[in-house]
Design a protein around this motif. Sequence first.
Motif: not given
Length: 158
Positions: A1-5, A7-14, A27-34
């Motif tokens: 998981m690209d933690k920086t990316q 994290s940016r998505g998480q921060e943007w939505i928050e 809360v970010p999670t990784e599932e298969e290819d997304s």
Amino acid sequence: MDKTQISRGQEWIEELLKLGDISGNVVPTEEEDSYWLTIQSPNISPEQAKNLIGDGGEGLDSIQYLVNTILNLGKDNGEKVAYTVELNGYRARRYQELRSLAENAASQVRQTGIELEIKSLSSVERRLIHNILKDSEGVETYSQGSEPDRRLVIKVKA
């Protein structure tokens, strides 16, 4: 998981939630290819959740579109990552509904040989059905028409 990316998505939505005076975290999670960005909602009222999701998921689709656009900006197609925004299990429930719809429609097309059009799907939902049926035996899918009247078609594989 690209933690920086992610994290940016998480921060943007928050930040978006904060601007809307909505108390929630992501809360970010990784599932298969997304990657999934799930809005946790212990303090989100049912009315706020309904407004965020929108009619037929349009609000959630819009937030998801913006997140994907922002996080994939400047990336080549091979580097782009799919981000799914979830709230109150909406995406998971809708995915199961679409899977059932796709499988039933494919079965009907196989039995009758007559192509079937599915209307009133968002571009996200059409893409999901294309992916659900991409390896399905005996049928293929394509989209036709222009927004807002674009339709998914299932037909017997040539």
